[in-house]
Design an enzyme around this catalytic site. Structure first.
Site, mmCIF file in Angstrom:
data_model
loop_
_atom_site.group_PDB
_atom_site.id
_atom_site.type_symbol
_atom_site.label_atom_id
_atom_site.label_comp_id
_atom_site.label_asym_id
_atom_site.label_seq_id
_atom_site.Cartn_x
_atom_site.Cartn_y
_atom_site.Cartn_z
ATOM 1 N N LYS A 60 0.903 10.800 16.922
ATOM 2 C CA LYS A 60 1.374 11.979 15.903
ATOM 3 C C LYS A 60 2.815 12.687 16.560
ATOM 4 O O LYS A 60 3.649 13.091 15.831
ATOM 5 C CB LYS A 60 0.433 12.903 15.670
ATOM 6 C CG LYS A 60 -0.578 12.379 14.678
ATOM 7 C CD LYS A 60 -1.707 13.302 14.327
ATOM 8 C CE LYS A 60 -2.692 12.621 13.333
ATOM 9 N NZ LYS A 60 -3.982 12.891 13.411
ATOM 10 N N LYS B 253 -2.640 -1.628 7.062
ATOM 11 C CA LYS B 253 -3.758 -1.288 6.008
ATOM 12 C C LYS B 253 -3.333 -0.385 4.880
ATOM 13 O O LYS B 253 -2.218 0.100 5.007
ATOM 14 C CB LYS B 253 -4.772 -0.146 7.045
ATOM 15 C CG LYS B 253 -5.480 -0.792 8.137
ATOM 16 C CD LYS B 253 -6.761 -0.088 8.478
ATOM 17 C CE LYS B 253 -6.330 1.301 9.179
ATOM 18 N NZ LYS B 253 -7.264 2.084 9.682
ATOM 19 N N LYS C 268 -3.371 6.338 2.667
ATOM 20 C CA LYS C 268 -3.480 7.419 1.465
ATOM 21 C C LYS C 268 -2.008 8.016 1.130
ATOM 22 O O LYS C 268 -2.097 8.493 0.078
ATOM 23 C CB LYS C 268 -4.483 8.532 2.070
ATOM 24 C CG LYS C 268 -5.891 8.397 1.867
ATOM 25 C CD LYS C 268 -6.668 9.573 2.513
ATOM 26 C CE LYS C 268 -7.033 9.225 3.894
ATOM 27 N NZ LYS C 268 -7.952 10.505 4.370
#
Ligand code: TRP
Length: 337
Positions: free
Chosen positions: A113, A195, A198
């Site tokens: 992050k 993947k 969201k």
């Protein structure tokens, strides 16, 4: 015998997608009878990366509605919002005294992050695993259904719990990652790059909120190629992914037909027609997602029902959390009268 306690959390940072459904939600639904389940929306966690909160309310309510639409029964499980349970924040405070700067800085998700948001290296991001440990330990949960990427956080939760128990007395059972092994399906994005997500790469991700038209469009654009070069060949991962999706939503006979076509194909003799396969998959996928989307929308539009569900979840979660907190406080010695 008391049922074992299962807990998992989902960050409200976007729309739930097929990967969430087949990798997580579907398993939660299977767990709700066998275990004492706590499932929650991790809105505090989402603040570590999403300082813009204009969409937060919608996202939180949608995640709650989608969880129920996927089959979670709020009468069986505790389905709640993290910020409705202030006891978690207090446990987080105690656990922070047992978490070391060095180990937090070494966390893989933290480093990742930081790379993405170098200008926002806030302390909440650093202590993200401590808050996650508090989420779990506040209910003394032992089984935590999460994916591989969360295993380090679970290991840290065990370390914090062990340190607590060593220092103050045995209060917190050690939690472990848990999944039905036969049921862990990985779903790649439709363009074959990683993947489903969201919030990223939305044109290659199938969301539970997508309508039939967008589902068809996205699937028809899914990556394919000219077909196998030899009979019984190995499938490239983006083709394997289409077969995986088909095996999840189409009739077994349909999947078998395309399997057979694939295996019979070779360079110069291509029997499998990916266009037809995608058309079939699109129809079956649209039919699969439609009832989930509609049920979620109904729930989201029913503010009275949502309100009742959220309150009920908060009450259940707070009852359990305050019991743990009582034990925690008295073990530490924060009990003066
Ligand atoms: N960190 C988890 C994720 O990104 C979400 C989460 C927060 C969680 N608290 C949790 C998962 C507690 C399991 C248990 O997916």
């Amino acid at each position: 015998m008391e049922k074992e306690i299962v807990l998992s959390g989902i960050r409200p940072t976007g729309f739930l997608h097929l990967g969430n459904y087949f990798g997580a939600l579907r398993n939660y639904v299977r767990m709700q009878d066998a275990f004492n389940c706590y499932f929650f929306v991790a809105d505090w966690h989402s603040l570590t990366t999403h300082p813009d909160t204009t969409e937060l309310r919608n996202s939180v309510l949608r995640v709650i509605a989608e969880n129920i639409a996927c089959g979670l029964d709020p009468d069986k499980v505790a389905l709640y919002i993290q910020s409705d349970v202030p006891e978690i924040a207090e446990l987080y405070l105690y656990l922070n005294m047992l978490a070391y700067k060095g180990e937090l800085e070494k966390t893989v998700t933290f480093k990742e992050k930081l790379r993405r948001q170098p200008d926002n290296a806030n302390a909440g991001l650093l202590t993200y695993p401590v808050l996650q440990a508090a989420d779990i330990l506040i209910h003394r949960a032992v089984k935590v259904p999460v994916g591989k990427d969360q295993e380090q956080h679970l290991e840290m939760a065990r370390n914090f719990a062990e340190r607590f128990n060593y220092r103050y007395g045995n209060v917190l059972p050690l939690p472990h990652a848990f999944n039905y092994g036969d049921n862990l399906v990985k779903i790649m994005s439709l363009d074959g790059s990683g993947k489903m997500s969201k919030s990223e790469n939305q044109l290659a991700t199938l969301y539970l909120a997508d309508d039939g038209d967008s589902i068809r469009k996205k699937i028809m654009k899914a990556k394919t190629d000219q077909g196998p070069s030899e009979p019984n060949g190995v499938k490239p991962d983006y083709i394997e992914n289409l077969f995986t999706l088909m095996s999840l939503v189409s009739a077994p006979g349909t999947v078998q037909k395309f399997e057979d076509d694939f295996n019979a194909s070779s360079a110069g003799n291509c029997i499998i027609r990916y266009g037809d396969m995608k058309k079939q998959l699109a129809e079956d996928m649209a039919a699969f997602i439609q009832p989930i989307r509609e049920k979620a929308a109904d729930i989201q539009n029913n503010k009275l029902l949502l309100d009742r569900i959220i309150r009920q979840g908060a009450d259940k979660a707070r009852a359990s959390a305050s019991e743990t907190l009582k034990l925690v406080r008295s073990a530490i010695g924060i009990k003066y009268m």
